[in-house]
Design a protein around this motif. Structure first.
Motif, PDB file in Angstrom:
ATOM      1  N   GLN A  49      -9.840  -1.434  -3.131  1.00 19.14           N
ATOM      2  CA  GLN A  49     -11.003  -1.049  -2.329  1.00 19.14           C
ATOM      3  C   GLN A  49     -11.416  -2.143  -1.351  1.00 19.14           C
ATOM      4  O   GLN A  49     -12.585  -2.306  -1.013  1.00 19.14           O
ATOM      5  N   ASP A  70      -0.810   4.302   0.024  1.00 16.06           N
ATOM      6  CA  ASP A  70      -1.618   5.064   0.976  1.00 16.06           C
ATOM      7  C   ASP A  70      -2.826   4.205   1.308  1.00 16.06           C
ATOM      8  O   ASP A  70      -2.836   3.005   1.033  1.00 16.06           O
ATOM      9  N   THR A 103      -4.434   3.156  -2.256  1.00 15.17           N
ATOM     10  CA  THR A 103      -3.630   2.853  -3.435  1.00 15.17           C
ATOM     11  C   THR A 103      -2.653   1.723  -3.153  1.00 15.17           C
ATOM     12  O   THR A 103      -1.853   1.796  -2.221  1.00 15.17           O
ATOM     13  N   CYS A 104      -2.756   0.688  -3.994  1.00 14.89           N
ATOM     14  CA  CYS A 104      -1.834  -0.440  -3.878  1.00 14.89           C
ATOM     15  C   CYS A 104      -0.894  -0.414  -5.087  1.00 14.89           C
ATOM     16  O   CYS A 104      -1.249   0.103  -6.154  1.00 14.89           O
ATOM     17  N   ARG A 105       0.303  -0.938  -4.926  1.00  9.64           N
ATOM     18  CA  ARG A 105       1.303  -0.835  -6.008  1.00  9.64           C
ATOM     19  C   ARG A 105       2.079  -2.138  -6.150  1.00  9.64           C
ATOM     20  O   ARG A 105       2.419  -2.793  -5.150  1.00  9.64           O
ATOM     21  N   ASN A 144      -6.903  -4.197 -14.074  1.00  8.15           N
ATOM     22  CA  ASN A 144      -6.488  -2.868 -14.509  1.00  8.15           C
ATOM     23  C   ASN A 144      -5.640  -2.980 -15.769  1.00  8.15           C
ATOM     24  O   ASN A 144      -4.896  -3.954 -15.953  1.00  8.15           O
ATOM     25  N   ASP A 176       0.019   1.020 -10.219  1.00  8.55           N
ATOM     26  CA  ASP A 176      -0.894   1.310  -9.113  1.00  8.55           C
ATOM     27  C   ASP A 176      -2.296   0.787  -9.413  1.00  8.55           C
ATOM     28  O   ASP A 176      -2.767   0.852 -10.556  1.00  8.55           O
ATOM     29  N   PHE A 177      -2.938   0.280  -8.367  1.00 12.04           N
ATOM     30  CA  PHE A 177      -4.326  -0.149  -8.508  1.00 12.04           C
ATOM     31  C   PHE A 177      -5.040   0.097  -7.180  1.00 12.04           C
ATOM     32  O   PHE A 177      -4.408   0.379  -6.163  1.00 12.04           O
ATOM     33  N   TYR A 178      -6.345  -0.016  -7.221  1.00 12.62           N
ATOM     34  CA  TYR A 178      -7.162   0.393  -6.076  1.00 12.62           C
ATOM     35  C   TYR A 178      -8.145  -0.719  -5.724  1.00 12.62           C
ATOM     36  O   TYR A 178      -9.289  -0.734  -6.196  1.00 12.62           O
ATOM     37  N   TYR A 182       0.839  -1.198   0.000  1.00 19.18           N
ATOM     38  CA  TYR A 182       0.000   0.000   0.000  1.00 19.18           C
ATOM     39  C   TYR A 182       0.875   1.249   0.000  1.00 19.18           C
ATOM     40  O   TYR A 182       1.772   1.401   0.820  1.00 19.18           O
TER      41      TYR A 182
END
Length: 283
Positions: free
Chosen positions: A267, A212, A215-217, A249, A263-265, A210
């Motif tokens: 959730q 933040d 946001t995951c990377r 993504n 980066d992906f999200y 993460y």
């Protein structure tokens, strides 16, 4: 003695002329039989004469007889029909699996048919295997579908080029030349690219973290000479191993030699994840 020579010389000359005339006649009869597809008669004529290129034509007739009596020419005719049917069907059918199945139904029987030309038999087997690979790719493991498909796809195009170069297969068909023959080398290069890209991705460990709260990377390095776009499909699991969610993504312009943060999200909170990729190569 002079009188004897005057008598013998014309007889010898007449014999030579007669022999030449007979050889020419047999040769011409052989050519006529060959042009009419009367292979046995042509072989008989050419076997009994040494005139002009009769030996070359004899070998040609023996080959033609063998290819007509076995499955060689029937395969080439059926191949042409099945391939152009696939081409026409593809204008209205987007399902590549159905297109492969339809073509396979028309040509698979030739796996067990006798051929006179051993090289043609081998090309037939490789082509049929290529269509089978295309069809079977749709049930392959996620992340391997594209490579499996292109393995079959490239085999098909390589065989088609050889069939045209060596057997005049559809050489006068403009649709075939534009959509198959002229694209053979490119399709084979696509397979090379897919293999290198997937091998490169397989060697890398995609560790997600993460950046933040949302946001995951993951990080990748393109170590190949190819540029590509990539779809990544994620499955997330919670601490108990249950699926917590799925996500996909699309990432554009993965340039050769560069490192990328993807980066992906998701959730959702997750403990571990699986992924598979689909690459779109830029040649």
């Amino acid at each position: 003695m002079k009188r004897v020579l005057k008598i013998v010389l014309p007889i010898m000359l007449l014999f030579i002329l007669s022999s030449c005339s007979s050889a020419e006649s047999k040769y011409n009869n052989g050519v006529e039989a060959m042009n009419n597809g009367e292979w046995d008669n042509a072989i008989e004529y050419f076997s009994d004469v040494d005139y002009n290129n009769s030996k070359e034509l004899l070998e040609k007739c023996i080959t033609e007889k063998g290819m007509h009596e076995n499955s060689d020419y029937l395969f080439l005719e059926t191949m042409a029909e099945s391939l152009m049917k696939r081409y026409e069907d593809s204008k209205n059918i987007d399902d590549a699996e159905i297109l492969a199945e339809t073509e396979l139904e028309m040509i698979s029987e030739f796996k067990d048919k006798p051929f006179y030309d051993k090289e043609l038999k081998e090309l037939a087997l490789v082509y049929i295997e290529g269509v089978e690979n295309e069809k079977n790719s749709f049930s392959a493991e996620n992340g391997r579908k594209q490579l499996k498909y292109y393995e079959g796809h490239a085999k098909r195009f390589e065989v088609l080029k050889k069939l045209t170069d060596n057997y005049d297969f559809l050489k006068d068909n403009s649709d075939y030349k534009a959509n198959y023959y002229n694209k053979a080398e490119t399709e084979m290069e696509y397979l090379t690219a897919f293999k290198e890209i997937e091998s490169d991705l397989d060697k890398q460990q995609f560790d997600a973290y993460y950046v933040d709260d949302i946001t995951c990377r993951i990080e990748i390095q393109n170590n190949t000479k190819y540029n590509y776009n990539m779809m990544v499909h994620f499955t997330f699991y919670d601490s108990k191993g249950a699926v917590a969610g799925t996500f996909e993504n699309y990432y554009e312009d993965i340039i050769s030699g560069k490192k990328y943060n993807l980066d992906f999200y998701p959730q959702t909170n997750f403990s571990t994840f699986d992924y598979y990729t689909e690459e779109y190569v830029e040649l």
